[in-house]
Design a protein around this motif. Structure first.
Motif, PDB file in Angstrom:
ATOM      1  N   THR A  65       0.805  -1.219   0.000  1.00 24.28           N
ATOM      2  CA  THR A  65       0.000   0.000   0.000  1.00 24.28           C
ATOM      3  C   THR A  65       0.836   1.267   0.000  1.00 24.28           C
ATOM      4  N   THR A  66       2.158   1.141  -0.035  1.00 24.37           N
ATOM      5  CA  THR A  66       3.028   2.302   0.096  1.00 24.37           C
ATOM      6  C   THR A  66       3.761   2.554  -1.211  1.00 24.37           C
ATOM      7  N   ARG A  93      -0.158   1.696  -7.818  1.00 22.72           N
ATOM      8  CA  ARG A  93       0.202   2.564  -6.706  1.00 22.72           C
ATOM      9  C   ARG A  93       0.871   3.827  -7.239  1.00 22.72           C
ATOM     10  N   TYR A 185     -12.137  -2.254   2.702  1.00 14.95           N
ATOM     11  CA  TYR A 185     -10.699  -1.982   2.785  1.00 14.95           C
ATOM     12  C   TYR A 185     -10.348  -0.544   3.153  1.00 14.95           C
ATOM     13  N   LEU A 189      -7.559   0.174   6.020  1.00 18.65           N
ATOM     14  CA  LEU A 189      -6.293   0.857   5.769  1.00 18.65           C
ATOM     15  C   LEU A 189      -6.154   2.096   6.644  1.00 18.65           C
ATOM     16  N   GLN A 210       0.094   7.778   1.975  1.00 16.50           N
ATOM     17  CA  GLN A 210      -0.450   6.419   1.912  1.00 16.50           C
ATOM     18  C   GLN A 210      -1.973   6.451   1.892  1.00 16.50           C
ATOM     19  N   GLN A 213      -3.808   7.378  -1.382  1.00 15.21           N
ATOM     20  CA  GLN A 213      -3.969   6.383  -2.440  1.00 15.21           C
ATOM     21  C   GLN A 213      -5.427   5.968  -2.611  1.00 15.21           C
ATOM     22  N   PHE A 219      -6.561   1.623  -7.144  1.00 14.89           N
ATOM     23  CA  PHE A 219      -5.663   1.279  -6.038  1.00 14.89           C
ATOM     24  C   PHE A 219      -6.189   0.074  -5.261  1.00 14.89           C
ATOM     25  N   ILE A 220      -7.438   0.111  -4.841  1.00 13.86           N
ATOM     26  CA  ILE A 220      -7.986  -1.010  -4.065  1.00 13.86           C
ATOM     27  C   ILE A 220      -7.999  -2.296  -4.893  1.00 13.86           C
ATOM     28  N   VAL A 223      -4.547  -3.779  -4.791  1.00 21.76           N
ATOM     29  CA  VAL A 223      -4.269  -4.492  -3.549  1.00 21.76           C
ATOM     30  C   VAL A 223      -4.886  -5.884  -3.602  1.00 21.76           C
TER      31      VAL A 223
END
Length: 315
Positions: A65-66, A93, A185, A189, A210, A213, A219-220, A223
């Motif tokens: 996530t970074t 990301r 999520y 997060l 972070q 995002q 983004f999700i 992940v």
């Protein structure tokens, strides 16, 4: 009855609708971003290549996530010591594209291989991976043993599968799992970011970046693609390959890490008895940005000093 059906339909559609209307990553959004961009086979990748042109190259791979900004403190310190450092945003990301694909070892190997090719980097380099980036880095080093000189793993994923009823459901229930991921999520997060900030000092640009995002479309799902891909199973074979190939490996763990606990070193040690392990007792999961000085000390003791490095250089 009709109202109940409408409520259920709204609940079913809402997470997908919210994701659809999130901000798209575009050239306009990238216009003011630091660093550089390159078009690769799977999409645009954002990267920074910094430090002396003749310094030994260190490639850094960030986590789940970074984005690549988590490397800023460590990269700057390595530059000051004479290393050239390449950091980049994994797909999904930061400022990189969000391809709709399973994020497995082949997918991530392709991104890094493409990037190195575009930058005309042919000589072997040092590789540092953080969290999921550790799994990606181990996979790349096992696949391309002649390209990696030394491997550093920080709080590395890949020794076991982070599990639980919710994650198991999300991983294995197709579209229903995706619905739950989109719905739940963001809360998970944000809660994790707040908990980290309460336990250790974190630079605002790290925690805020972070969380930011979550504003961007893709983004999700990225992940989720990673949970179903590179993080779906342990990387026993890859770590055994690293041992057979004789690649020097340094693994650093956080003694207070609740995401990937330091106990994971036991499994990695069983797969690769030649790896060196260090524990920073008061560290959580954010090693590269919460304990930069300690990481730098271990890393520079492990890597050959730039002034004594007689390997060839590309950049």
């Amino acid at each position: 009855m009709i109202y109940l059906l409408l409520i259920l339909l709204t609940a079913a559609v809402a997470p997908f609708a919210i994701e659809h209307y999130r901000i798209a990553m575009s050239d306009g959004r990238r216009g003011s971003a630091p660093g550089q961009f390159v078009e690769l086979s799977q999409g645009v990748t954002h990267y920074h290549l910094t430090g002396p042109a003749d310094g030994p190259l260190v490639v850094c791979v960030h986590g789940l996530t970074t984005p690549s900004f988590v490397w800023t403190p460590l990269a700057s310190a390595l530059n000051d010591l004479g290393f050239r450092v390449l950091v980049y945003d994994l797909y999904g990301r930061g400022y990189s594209d969000r391809p709709d694909a399973l994020h497995d070892k082949i997918f991530f190997n392709q991104q890094l291989d493409d990037l190195l090719g575009k930058l005309e980097i042919q000589s072997p380099f040092h590789l540092i991976g953080y969290s999921m980036g550790g799994a990606i880095s181990a996979g790349f080093a096992a696949t391309y043993p002649a390209r990696v000189r030394r491997l550093v793993l920080l709080a590395s994923a890949g020794t076991s599968v982070i599990e639980g009823p919710l994650l198991h459901f999300i991983r294995n229930r197709g579209i229903v799992g995706k619905w739950l991921m989109l719905a739940a999520y963001p809360f998970q997060l944000r809660r994790g970011i707040r908990a980290e900030c309460e336990s250790v000092p974190v630079l605002p640009e790290i925690s805020e970046g972070q969380e930011a995002q979550l504003r961007f479309r893709g983004f999700i799902p990225a992940v989720l693609f990673s949970l179903r891909g590179i993080l779906f199973k342990p990387l026993e074979g890859e770590h055994m390959t690293l041992r057979r190939n004789g690649l020097p490996v340094l693994a650093i763990w956080g003694g207070k890490d609740t995401v990937i606990p330091a106990s994971a070193m036991g499994r990695m040690a069983a797969w690769n008895r030649e790896a060196t392990h260090e524990v920073i007792e008061d560290a959580g999961h954010g090693l590269p940005y919460t304990h930069t000085a300690e990481i730098l000390e271990y890393v520079t003791a492990f890597l050959p000093a730039p002034e004594g490095d007689d390997w060839g250089h590309d950049q």
